[in-house]
Design a protein around this motif. Sequence first.
Motif, PDB file in Angstrom:
ATOM      1  N   TYR A  49      28.006  42.124  28.492  1.00 47.79           N
ATOM      2  CA  TYR A  49      29.333  42.671  28.792  1.00 47.79           C
ATOM      3  C   TYR A  49      29.396  42.977  30.277  1.00 47.79           C
ATOM      4  CZ  TYR A  49      33.419  45.721  28.854  1.00 47.79           C
ATOM      5  OH  TYR A  49      34.645  46.284  29.146  1.00 47.79           O
ATOM      6  N   LEU A  50      30.517  42.575  30.936  1.00 47.04           N
ATOM      7  CA  LEU A  50      30.687  42.782  32.372  1.00 47.04           C
ATOM      8  C   LEU A  50      32.050  43.418  32.637  1.00 47.04           C
ATOM      9  CD1 LEU A  50      29.689  39.454  31.929  1.00 47.04           C
ATOM     10  CD2 LEU A  50      28.790  40.033  34.196  1.00 47.04           C
ATOM     11  N   ALA A  51      32.097  44.321  33.610  1.00 45.47           N
ATOM     12  CA  ALA A  51      33.360  44.980  33.974  1.00 45.47           C
ATOM     13  C   ALA A  51      33.369  45.264  35.472  1.00 45.47           C
ATOM     14  CB  ALA A  51      33.529  46.275  33.191  1.00 45.47           C
ATOM     15  N   GLU A  52      34.584  45.351  36.038  1.00 47.67           N
ATOM     16  CA  GLU A  52      34.722  45.562  37.482  1.00 47.67           C
ATOM     17  C   GLU A  52      36.000  46.339  37.770  1.00 47.67           C
ATOM     18  OE1 GLU A  52      34.124  42.818  41.459  1.00 47.67           O
ATOM     19  OE2 GLU A  52      35.153  41.911  39.740  1.00 47.67           O
ATOM     20  N   ASP A  53      35.935  47.232  38.736  1.00 44.49           N
ATOM     21  CA  ASP A  53      37.122  47.930  39.254  1.00 44.49           C
ATOM     22  C   ASP A  53      37.396  47.408  40.654  1.00 44.49           C
ATOM     23  OD1 ASP A  53      37.172  49.464  36.962  1.00 44.49           O
ATOM     24  OD2 ASP A  53      36.010  51.094  37.845  1.00 44.49           O
ATOM     25  N   VAL A  54      38.590  46.849  40.843  1.00 43.66           N
ATOM     26  CA  VAL A  54      38.974  46.327  42.155  1.00 43.66           C
ATOM     27  C   VAL A  54      40.134  47.179  42.668  1.00 43.66           C
ATOM     28  CG1 VAL A  54      39.719  44.321  43.481  1.00 43.66           C
ATOM     29  CG2 VAL A  54      38.282  44.008  41.435  1.00 43.66           C
ATOM     30  N   ASP A  55      39.868  47.975  43.693  1.00 43.77           N
ATOM     31  CA  ASP A  55      40.868  48.891  44.232  1.00 43.77           C
ATOM     32  C   ASP A  55      41.196  48.516  45.673  1.00 43.77           C
ATOM     33  OD1 ASP A  55      40.713  50.340  41.851  1.00 43.77           O
ATOM     34  OD2 ASP A  55      39.062  51.585  42.610  1.00 43.77           O
ATOM     35  N   ASN A  81      45.833  47.514  42.086  1.00 41.81           N
ATOM     36  CA  ASN A  81      44.492  47.697  41.545  1.00 41.81           C
ATOM     37  C   ASN A  81      44.391  47.054  40.165  1.00 41.81           C
ATOM     38  OD1 ASN A  81      44.101  49.239  43.832  1.00 41.81           O
ATOM     39  ND2 ASN A  81      44.192  51.204  42.763  1.00 41.81           N
ATOM     40  N   PHE A  82      43.254  46.471  39.862  1.00 45.98           N
ATOM     41  CA  PHE A  82      43.061  45.887  38.529  1.00 45.98           C
ATOM     42  C   PHE A  82      41.590  46.019  38.140  1.00 45.98           C
ATOM     43  CE2 PHE A  82      42.354  42.553  41.585  1.00 45.98           C
ATOM     44  CZ  PHE A  82      41.373  41.722  41.060  1.00 45.98           C
ATOM     45  N   ASP A  83      41.343  45.945  36.821  1.00 48.11           N
ATOM     46  CA  ASP A  83      39.998  46.168  36.275  1.00 48.11           C
ATOM     47  C   ASP A  83      39.627  45.038  35.322  1.00 48.11           C
ATOM     48  OD1 ASP A  83      39.983  48.665  37.597  1.00 48.11           O
ATOM     49  OD2 ASP A  83      40.993  49.603  35.885  1.00 48.11           O
ATOM     50  N   PRO A  84      39.165  43.903  35.839  1.00 51.06           N
ATOM     51  CA  PRO A  84      38.799  42.794  34.956  1.00 51.06           C
ATOM     52  C   PRO A  84      37.544  43.121  34.144  1.00 51.06           C
ATOM     53  CG  PRO A  84      38.155  42.314  37.207  1.00 51.06           C
ATOM     54  CD  PRO A  84      38.951  43.588  37.257  1.00 51.06           C
ATOM     55  N   SER A  85      37.441  42.529  32.972  1.00 51.54           N
ATOM     56  CA  SER A  85      36.257  42.710  32.126  1.00 51.54           C
ATOM     57  C   SER A  85      36.120  41.510  31.200  1.00 51.54           C
ATOM     58  CB  SER A  85      36.366  43.998  31.306  1.00 51.54           C
ATOM     59  OG  SER A  85      37.472  43.944  30.428  1.00 51.54           O
ATOM     60  N   GLY A  86      34.934  41.334  30.670  1.00 53.63           N
ATOM     61  CA  GLY A  86      34.704  40.226  29.754  1.00 53.63           C
ATOM     62  C   GLY A  86      33.343  40.306  29.102  1.00 53.63           C
ATOM     63  N   TYR A  87      33.118  39.427  28.150  1.00 52.45           N
ATOM     64  CA  TYR A  87      31.843  39.417  27.445  1.00 52.45           C
ATOM     65  C   TYR A  87      31.620  38.042  26.829  1.00 52.45           C
ATOM     66  CZ  TYR A  87      34.544  39.598  23.109  1.00 52.45           C
ATOM     67  OH  TYR A  87      35.411  39.300  22.087  1.00 52.45           O
TER      68      TYR A  87
END
Length: 472
Positions: free
Chosen positions: A363-369, A382-388
């Motif tokens: 599982y991977l997640a990121e906060d891009v601000d 701002n967006f917070d992509p995630s995936g698995y």
Amino acid sequence: MPNQKFISRAAGFCLAAIILLPVQSLRAESSSDTDRLAKLEHAVEQLQKRNAELEKEVSSLKKQTASTVAPPAEGPTKKHVAYDGKTYVEKNVVAPPEKQPVYVLPRGPEIKLTLGGFIQVNFEDGDVSAFEGRFGLTALKDRFRLRRARINLTGEFAENFDFKIEGDFENSDGISSSRTAFSGTDIFVNWHQYPEAQIKVGQWKAPFGLEQTTPDTSLFTIERSLPTGAITPERQLGVQLWGKPFTNIWPEEKDLLTYYAGIFNGNGRNTTINDNNNFMAAGRIELLPFKGKIFGQDSSLKLGADVLNSRDDKGTNISQTLNLLVNADGSLSPFVLPGADERTAWSADAWLNIGPFDLIGEYLAEDVDGRTVAGHAPGFNNFDPSGYYIQGSYFIIPKKLQAVVKWEALDPDQVNSDNIHSITAGLNYYIHGDSIKLMANYIHTWSRFRETHPQFGDDNFDEVIMRLQLMF
């Protein structure tokens, strides 16, 4: 008187005899030597005459042999069978000279130098790379593809240094996106005197993500998942401290814990400048809590976790290996920042192996601000992509034929319902382990955005990929 006279005569005769005897003996010896010499001279004449006769005979025999037998071939020969129209004739012909081996020797004081590399060739048909978000505006055509063609050189020094230099022929040269050019991949020096604390400098993959750091030649599917490509960083220039803390204090469990911590430019590989005065920090921890037997099979459980932080300036690509930016029709393309940002990413993964069976999940997640720099707004929300992804594989034929299934999902988090899901089914045939391997994948992809916006076209996509891999 008569007696005296007789005695005188007798003495004279005796003296004469004494003198004449040696003289006659000398004459006899002289006569014998002369005969001997004469005989020797005669024998020599006979020998010389016989030698001359033998030389004539030998010369005559050579001429006869030369007229009936071909001269011996110069150099090594081999048998050759030819047909003369009536029968098959076997002849000795001169074999071509053997080529002498060429030796490559290290110029420096290396104790080990190894040349290697690998080639991966793909055939891609259907909705090519749709699982990577390439459809609609970014759709690709059916193709043969030289996916990777790499050559590398690794070496080791007695002073506890090792190194690697690797380049890839399959990269855009900046002139045309349809052309390829040679560029560096892994180029680093590693100091390994202390296994617990090694120091690595140069360019390589930043320590983030299990699937991303798994070698290209060891993957069970032809391509990595979309979440991995969208969120993990590419190769970077920097320095890293890494090691196995239990190597010496607990040798039996030296692989129990491995750590990686590094700082990098953060704006990709083969660059001569950093995008700003900040650096990207990345770290990974791997734990091997179990290694033993389950159901009589060699088994293991491996856990991992990652963290990353970077402050990037305008123009930096933050999806360096795949796509993250959502286009108007729901397709994806690389996310090049319109303004400055700060991003923090993390991931967690697990790998269970039981004999021929492997189960992997990540599982991977990121906060891009966005960041305002010198009065300039970031230009994006701002967006917070995630995936698995979850992947299972099993060897149908031990070490030869492997079946693979993978489910993956990415939420780019830039517009409503922009999720992309894919399922992959594949077979891998190991001709000679990973050194010679055939792979085939079928991938079905769903676009949630297109499902909710049917005016943009199809929302389901299918692709078949086949690959030949050869390592040397």
